[in-house]
Motif scaffolding. Structure first.
Motif, PDB file in Angstrom:
ATOM      1  N   PRO A   7       0.830  -1.218   0.000  1.00  0.00           N
ATOM      2  CA  PRO A   7       0.000   0.000   0.000  1.00  0.00           C
ATOM      3  C   PRO A   7       0.860   1.262   0.000  1.00  0.00           C
ATOM      4  CG  PRO A   7      -0.755  -1.568   1.666  1.00  0.00           C
ATOM      5  CD  PRO A   7       0.602  -2.044   1.198  1.00  0.00           C
ATOM      6  N   PHE A   8       0.311   2.323  -0.545  1.00  0.00           N
ATOM      7  CA  PHE A   8       0.951   3.638  -0.494  1.00  0.00           C
ATOM      8  C   PHE A   8      -0.155   4.680  -0.518  1.00  0.00           C
ATOM      9  CE2 PHE A   8       0.447   2.626  -4.965  1.00  0.00           C
ATOM     10  CZ  PHE A   8       0.052   3.815  -5.559  1.00  0.00           C
ATOM     11  N   LYS A  30      -4.065  11.334   0.433  1.00  0.00           N
ATOM     12  CA  LYS A  30      -5.274  10.964  -0.303  1.00  0.00           C
ATOM     13  C   LYS A  30      -5.169   9.502  -0.732  1.00  0.00           C
ATOM     14  CE  LYS A  30      -6.416  15.378  -0.251  1.00  0.00           C
ATOM     15  NZ  LYS A  30      -7.466  15.926   0.623  1.00  0.00           N
ATOM     16  N   THR A  31      -6.328   8.901  -0.989  1.00  0.00           N
ATOM     17  CA  THR A  31      -6.324   7.489  -1.376  1.00  0.00           C
ATOM     18  C   THR A  31      -6.901   7.232  -2.766  1.00  0.00           C
ATOM     19  OG1 THR A  31      -8.485   7.069  -0.343  1.00  0.00           O
ATOM     20  CG2 THR A  31      -6.524   6.767   1.038  1.00  0.00           C
ATOM     21  N   GLN A  73     -19.138   4.006  -9.834  1.00  0.00           N
ATOM     22  CA  GLN A  73     -17.702   3.762 -10.034  1.00  0.00           C
ATOM     23  C   GLN A  73     -16.892   4.445  -8.938  1.00  0.00           C
ATOM     24  OE1 GLN A  73     -16.455   2.004 -12.720  1.00  0.00           O
ATOM     25  NE2 GLN A  73     -14.408   2.746 -13.150  1.00  0.00           N
ATOM     26  N   PHE A  74     -17.210   5.706  -8.699  1.00  0.00           N
ATOM     27  CA  PHE A  74     -16.481   6.504  -7.711  1.00  0.00           C
ATOM     28  C   PHE A  74     -16.630   5.931  -6.308  1.00  0.00           C
ATOM     29  CE2 PHE A  74     -16.815   9.881  -4.491  1.00  0.00           C
ATOM     30  CZ  PHE A  74     -15.531  10.418  -4.559  1.00  0.00           C
ATOM     31  N   GLU A  75     -17.845   5.629  -5.911  1.00  0.00           N
ATOM     32  CA  GLU A  75     -18.081   5.165  -4.536  1.00  0.00           C
ATOM     33  C   GLU A  75     -17.381   3.838  -4.240  1.00  0.00           C
ATOM     34  OE1 GLU A  75     -22.317   5.219  -4.466  1.00  0.00           O
ATOM     35  OE2 GLU A  75     -22.428   7.415  -4.411  1.00  0.00           O
ATOM     36  N   THR A  76     -17.392   2.946  -5.215  1.00  0.00           N
ATOM     37  CA  THR A  76     -16.711   1.667  -5.000  1.00  0.00           C
ATOM     38  C   THR A  76     -15.196   1.855  -4.952  1.00  0.00           C
ATOM     39  OG1 THR A  76     -18.491   0.436  -6.072  1.00  0.00           O
ATOM     40  CG2 THR A  76     -16.352  -0.651  -5.933  1.00  0.00           C
ATOM     41  N   LEU A  77     -14.659   2.643  -5.872  1.00  0.00           N
ATOM     42  CA  LEU A  77     -13.217   2.879  -5.865  1.00  0.00           C
ATOM     43  C   LEU A  77     -12.783   3.603  -4.593  1.00  0.00           C
ATOM     44  CD1 LEU A  77     -12.566   3.896  -9.580  1.00  0.00           C
ATOM     45  CD2 LEU A  77     -11.758   1.830  -8.426  1.00  0.00           C
ATOM     46  N   LEU A  78     -13.591   4.548  -4.115  1.00  0.00           N
ATOM     47  CA  LEU A  78     -13.254   5.250  -2.877  1.00  0.00           C
ATOM     48  C   LEU A  78     -13.226   4.276  -1.702  1.00  0.00           C
ATOM     49  CD1 LEU A  78     -12.639   7.972  -1.525  1.00  0.00           C
ATOM     50  CD2 LEU A  78     -15.109   8.251  -1.181  1.00  0.00           C
ATOM     51  N   ALA A  79     -14.205   3.377  -1.627  1.00  0.00           N
ATOM     52  CA  ALA A  79     -14.214   2.371  -0.558  1.00  0.00           C
ATOM     53  C   ALA A  79     -13.019   1.440  -0.683  1.00  0.00           C
ATOM     54  CB  ALA A  79     -15.526   1.583  -0.605  1.00  0.00           C
ATOM     55  N   ASP A  80     -12.733   0.984  -1.903  1.00  0.00           N
ATOM     56  CA  ASP A  80     -11.579   0.105  -2.130  1.00  0.00           C
ATOM     57  C   ASP A  80     -10.273   0.777  -1.747  1.00  0.00           C
ATOM     58  OD1 ASP A  80     -13.237  -1.857  -3.132  1.00  0.00           O
ATOM     59  OD2 ASP A  80     -12.767  -1.464  -5.247  1.00  0.00           O
ATOM     60  N   ALA A 111      -9.439   2.506   0.627  1.00  0.00           N
ATOM     61  CA  ALA A 111      -9.067   2.424   2.048  1.00  0.00           C
ATOM     62  C   ALA A 111      -8.041   1.313   2.264  1.00  0.00           C
ATOM     63  CB  ALA A 111     -10.305   2.176   2.898  1.00  0.00           C
ATOM     64  N   LYS A 112      -8.034   0.324   1.349  1.00  0.00           N
ATOM     65  CA  LYS A 112      -7.073  -0.782   1.447  1.00  0.00           C
ATOM     66  C   LYS A 112      -5.871  -0.564   0.531  1.00  0.00           C
ATOM     67  CE  LYS A 112     -10.447  -3.462   0.276  1.00  0.00           C
ATOM     68  NZ  LYS A 112     -11.265  -4.627  -0.147  1.00  0.00           N
ATOM     69  N   GLN A 113      -6.129  -0.118  -0.667  1.00  0.00           N
ATOM     70  CA  GLN A 113      -5.090   0.121  -1.669  1.00  0.00           C
ATOM     71  C   GLN A 113      -5.469   1.370  -2.465  1.00  0.00           C
ATOM     72  OE1 GLN A 113      -2.251  -0.943  -2.849  1.00  0.00           O
ATOM     73  NE2 GLN A 113      -1.862  -2.987  -2.015  1.00  0.00           N
ATOM     74  N   PRO A 114      -4.528   2.277  -2.725  1.00  0.00           N
ATOM     75  CA  PRO A 114      -4.869   3.477  -3.497  1.00  0.00           C
ATOM     76  C   PRO A 114      -5.377   3.117  -4.887  1.00  0.00           C
ATOM     77  CG  PRO A 114      -2.496   3.213  -3.345  1.00  0.00           C
ATOM     78  CD  PRO A 114      -3.086   2.208  -2.413  1.00  0.00           C
ATOM     79  N   ARG A 115      -6.269   3.926  -5.401  1.00  0.00           N
ATOM     80  CA  ARG A 115      -6.885   3.655  -6.696  1.00  0.00           C
ATOM     81  C   ARG A 115      -6.839   4.914  -7.567  1.00  0.00           C
ATOM     82  NH1 ARG A 115      -9.086  -1.899  -6.297  1.00  0.00           N
ATOM     83  NH2 ARG A 115      -8.437  -2.360  -4.177  1.00  0.00           N
TER      84      ARG A 115
END
Length: 333
Positions: free
Chosen positions: A58-59, A65-66, A268-275, A277-281
């Motif tokens: 992770p970074f 920001k994530t 698309q945005f909401e799922t990527l934002l949630a994801d 939290a574990k790995q930047p997207r």
């Protein structure tokens, strides 16, 4: 009285009919004909390492920001005597001049792009422009206006009536050099990014781009993070352009309403934002001025950006800024 077909003849006729119907179904679905079954190794691109996203270190993006969001309007031109290009009206016979579609596409440059510019200005967001190099000669005032806003330019071929498909390496290199030089002379900076016309590449494109100093491209959409691409020399990184929310397939091919487009972009945005939290997207938003820049659609882009800006973990950046941050955070990548 004619001879009646035998049972064997009827069976052959039915079998041939089913084969033809199956092939037609595949073509209609966009899959095309399938090759015969083989048992050899997979023929792969061999352009990147196989890694699963959960395996990676992770970074964070700058400012802790994530999720990085970049906006990629395609600023393009088309030859009047060509039927090639996205259309608002069918042209099955490829007639030219195709006035209906040509004029619709021209609307994007004359009006639609500036409607998008107003929305981005209001949101305080800079665009990463996929730029046909012939725009520089045809619409120099547009280059000046985009430069005023500090927008980033990516190479995007010469026009959208042509692509790199089928070019020999020497000719492809000549075209890429011409595109990069033309944009540099008009815009003041040599493009560091590339998006192929129609996202088209040859087997040599990545190597030629890297040799010519391009460091990122949006044609390879196989991940939610930038990924290092294997090239013969130099460096190349793929950035997620996010074809799933491209306004061409959503509005033009699927016939989405503005509300459906907005919901798709936000899903698309909401799922990527949630994801993230574990790995930047990374989330790309591909735009076309003659589509999203139309009066009936522009408010849905503005609304989506307003919603995204409410979240503290979101970083709006250009394609080049995202790649630079990725390379700093992944120095061994």
């Amino acid at each position: 009285m004619p001879d009646m077909p035998s049972p064997d003849d009827r069976r052959d006729f039915i079998k041939k009919g089913l084969v033809l119907a199956g092939a037609a179904g595949l073509l209609a679905s966009g899959m095309g004909p399938l090759a015969a079954q083989t048992f050899g190794p997979m023929r792969r691109s061999n352009r990147y390492d196989d890694t699963f996203i959960f395996e990676r270190k992770p970074f964070l993006w700058p400012g802790n920001k994530t999720l990085a969001v970049w906006i990629a309007p395609n600023v393009e031109v088309w030859h009047y005597d060509s039927a090639a290009g996205t259309g608002v009206s069918p042209n099955p016979s490829n007639r030219v001049p195709d006035v209906i579609n040509y004029a619709w596409r021209e609307y994007g440059m004359r009006v639609g792009l500036w409607r998008i510019a107003d929305v981005l200005d209001a949101a305080g967001v800079k665009a990463s422009i996929a730029l046909n190099s012939q725009v520089c000669e045809t619409y120099p005032k547009a280059i000046e206006e985009m430069n005023k806003r500090g927008w980033e330019f990516m190479g995007h071929g010469t026009t959208n009536s042509e692509s790199l498909a089928g070019l020999a390496p020497d000719k492809e290199r000549e075209v890429i050099r011409h595109v990069l030089k033309t944009i540099e002379q008009a815009g003041g900076k040599k493009p560091r990014g590339w998006l192929g016309s129609g996202l088209t590449q040859t087997y040599n494109t990545l190597d030629i781009l890297a040799e010519e100093g391009v460091v990122y491209c949006g044609d390879w959409n196989n991940d939610d993070q930038p990924i290092p691409m294997k090239v013969k020399s130099g460096k190349m990184t793929a950035i997620p352009y996010c074809m799933e929310i491209n306004d061409i397939p959503l509005y033009i091919r699927k016939g989405y309403t503005g509300e459906q487009y907005f919901r798709s972009v936000m899903d698309q945005f909401e799922t990527l934002l949630a994801d993230s939290a574990k790995q930047p997207r990374v989330m790309g938003i591909p735009l076309h001025p003659m589509i999203t820049g139309q009066p009936l659609r522009i408010k849905y882009l503005a609304r989506a950006l307003d919603e995204m800006k409410k979240h503290e973990r979101v970083w709006f950046a250009t394609g080049g800024e995202i790649i630079d941050a990725y390379l700093r955070a992944n120095t061994t990548g």
